[in-house]
Design an enzyme around this catalytic site. Sequence first.
Site, PDB file in Angstrom:
ATOM      1  N   HIS A  64     -14.860  32.331 -27.762  1.00 28.43           N
ATOM      2  CA  HIS A  64     -15.455  33.586 -27.277  1.00 28.43           C
ATOM      3  C   HIS A  64     -14.971  34.786 -28.086  1.00 28.43           C
ATOM      4  CE1 HIS A  64     -16.096  31.090 -23.459  1.00 28.43           C
ATOM      5  NE2 HIS A  64     -17.250  31.221 -24.077  1.00 28.43           N
ATOM      6  N   ASP A  88     -22.019  31.655 -19.118  1.00 23.56           N
ATOM      7  CA  ASP A  88     -20.680  31.602 -18.527  1.00 23.56           C
ATOM      8  C   ASP A  88     -20.009  32.965 -18.519  1.00 23.56           C
ATOM      9  OD1 ASP A  88     -19.196  31.790 -21.241  1.00 23.56           O
ATOM     10  OD2 ASP A  88     -20.507  30.067 -21.508  1.00 23.56           O
ATOM     11  N   ASP A 108     -29.913  34.192 -20.396  1.00 23.03           N
ATOM     12  CA  ASP A 108     -29.658  32.747 -20.307  1.00 23.03           C
ATOM     13  C   ASP A 108     -30.790  32.111 -19.527  1.00 23.03           C
ATOM     14  OD1 ASP A 108     -28.643  30.081 -19.598  1.00 23.03           O
ATOM     15  OD2 ASP A 108     -26.750  30.827 -20.404  1.00 23.03           O
ATOM     16  N   ASP A 139     -36.237  32.443 -21.052  1.00 24.49           N
ATOM     17  CA  ASP A 139     -36.130  31.746 -22.324  1.00 24.49           C
ATOM     18  C   ASP A 139     -35.789  32.733 -23.442  1.00 24.49           C
ATOM     19  OD1 ASP A 139     -36.527  29.577 -24.199  1.00 24.49           O
ATOM     20  OD2 ASP A 139     -38.391  30.584 -24.749  1.00 24.49           O
ATOM     21  N   GLY A 140     -34.719  32.463 -24.155  1.00 30.93           N
ATOM     22  CA  GLY A 140     -34.257  33.367 -25.205  1.00 30.93           C
ATOM     23  C   GLY A 140     -35.271  33.543 -26.323  1.00 30.93           C
ATOM     24  N   ASP A 157     -25.249  32.226 -28.337  1.00 28.19           N
ATOM     25  CA  ASP A 157     -24.206  31.344 -27.813  1.00 28.19           C
ATOM     26  C   ASP A 157     -24.900  30.226 -27.052  1.00 28.19           C
ATOM     27  OD1 ASP A 157     -22.030  30.169 -26.655  1.00 28.19           O
ATOM     28  OD2 ASP A 157     -21.693  31.756 -25.178  1.00 28.19           O
ATOM     29  N   SER A 158     -25.508  29.331 -27.801  1.00 25.15           N
ATOM     30  CA  SER A 158     -26.315  28.276 -27.181  1.00 25.15           C
ATOM     31  C   SER A 158     -25.531  26.982 -27.070  1.00 25.15           C
ATOM     32  CB  SER A 158     -27.562  28.028 -28.030  1.00 25.15           C
ATOM     33  OG  SER A 158     -27.182  27.499 -29.282  1.00 25.15           O
ATOM     34  N   THR A 159     -26.079  26.052 -26.320  1.00 27.74           N
ATOM     35  CA  THR A 159     -25.599  24.677 -26.381  1.00 27.74           C
ATOM     36  C   THR A 159     -25.969  24.123 -27.756  1.00 27.74           C
ATOM     37  OG1 THR A 159     -27.667  24.039 -25.321  1.00 27.74           O
ATOM     38  CG2 THR A 159     -25.767  24.284 -23.883  1.00 27.74           C
ATOM     39  N   ASP A 160     -25.607  22.870 -28.016  1.00 31.09           N
ATOM     40  CA  ASP A 160     -25.882  22.294 -29.335  1.00 31.09           C
ATOM     41  C   ASP A 160     -27.373  22.393 -29.668  1.00 31.09           C
ATOM     42  OD1 ASP A 160     -23.219  21.629 -29.745  1.00 31.09           O
ATOM     43  OD2 ASP A 160     -23.454  19.749 -28.656  1.00 31.09           O
TER      44      ASP A 160
END
Lengths: 280, 280
Positions: A64, A88, A108, A139-140, A157-160
């Site tokens: 972060h 988060d 998010d 949706d980004g 800052d996304s998931t994979d």
Amino acid sequence: MSDVYFIERDPYAPIRHCYPVSKVLYEAKSEYQDILVFESPKFGKVLVLDGVAQFDEKFEFIYHEFMAHVPLCAHPNPETVLIIGGGDGGVLREVLKHPEVKRAVLVDIDKEVIETSKKFFPTLAVAFEDERTEILCEDGFAYMQRHKNEFDVIIVDSTDPVGIASSLTTEQFFKYVYEALKDDGIYVGQTESIYYHLEIVRKIQHELKKVFPVVDLYTAVIPGYAGYWWTISVGSKKYQVREPLRELKAPTKLYSADMHKHAFLPQSFYKKLLSGEYNP
Amino acid sequence: MSDVYFIERDPYAPIRHCYPVSKVLYEAKSEYQDILVFESPKFGKVLVLDGVAQFDEKFEFIYHEFMAHVPLCAHPNPETVLIIGGGDGGVLREVLKHPEVKRAVLVDIDKEVIETSKKFFPTLAVAFEDERTEILCEDGFAYMQRHKNEFDVIIVDSTDPVGIASSLTTEQFFKYVYEALKDDGIYVGQTESIYYHLEIVRKIQHELKKVFPVVDLYTAVIPGYAGYWWTISVGSKKYQVREPLRELKAPTKLYSADMHKHAFLPQSFYKKLLSGEYNP
């Protein structure tokens, strides 16, 4: 030590991490993903999405801090910041350590991640109530299309970049990011590891170069992410980003002006990495 | 992917690595430790001692290159090199890439590790037959006591500093190392990770400072070692080690003069690390 383990199922890692589990705190299925929160003796609470650990309380500061402070300190006056993903709140918390920031928008797709963080990770969710914060659950990709010339810094800052986040590393998306940034804006996004995901790193850098005049890459060593030597890709419309332009006065654990510079690999190695000359 | 896993049992890591196993190649009990060799789809062959992975074929170059080339390139003329441990031959292979080296002595307590490497890891064991190599199977601590003013560089490539290797990070051992080095000699040793073993790192640095005028610390990111951001401690009698004095002409995968400098953390962070100011 506990005899109960969480075994990560990360299709993009050739190794599996097993965390000792002292307590399972929460399990749910949101509209978009599986959510799990457990407590591990040495890590504190851990958030898992679709079987992949996203962060643990002990080491979350590394990711972060470096996601937020490198682009923000490389910008002379980051007033307006957009975070895609990051439900988060960890990146948001770091972004709002900069008094220059007047407005931080967090988009998010998954409301449940935000709610889970509020409930289980108050040290990350601390900035949700800040008056500079705007939170949107959508949706980004769609959000990005509608906004032009608006942000100084955009942090993805996304998931994979597989599954629900796969659209966030395409040339088309980067074009929207470019347009959503002001004339001197900076984009950063997490782009997987040097060890296990080199092809992905190269592809994303390649796409970025089609859009941004300044493209770079920096790293942070993140114990919770299989691959460890993690890359964060940069697209910048004007500024070089290897040297901070401003000093951050708020306290951080690992980030500093010196560590900002150190996070960038030597140019010689960066070139080898992208060209394929480094290819173990 | 295989459904059979090797699960690491590392008492000093709060996480366990699980490697998919495509084939178990060798299991034995030497006089000193349990030895296991297995094949993993993405890593190639892996050597395990007492339940802890020592290296895999794919990524072994990182640790071995940085253990060898940093001290050797920081020395103007490293003719005589001592390796304690390192029975796999990986550090030896890198040491002998320097044409300046006229004699390389490898002292490993466990003959079985050397034999296992010869049999299963020929790309590591490649330098055992070099005419500059001397191999001795005995206790490194005892060997060190008997040799004075003999080596330009001493590399301690031990297992974790617990169990059979625990004597190799004491002040007494470092005194013997100091005496075994020539007047301008350099010592390096692997000293665990920044993330999971910070107390061990600090303790070893503290012991080194009782003995050597120049003490430093550099890092390499090693995917196979839980802790990842691995430290290598330096004790030097004369030379600063942050800048290479010589160019290595032989090919390496990751090491370069630029990466040598980058391996050292900024002084500001190094100080925080040792003082306890960095203590997440």
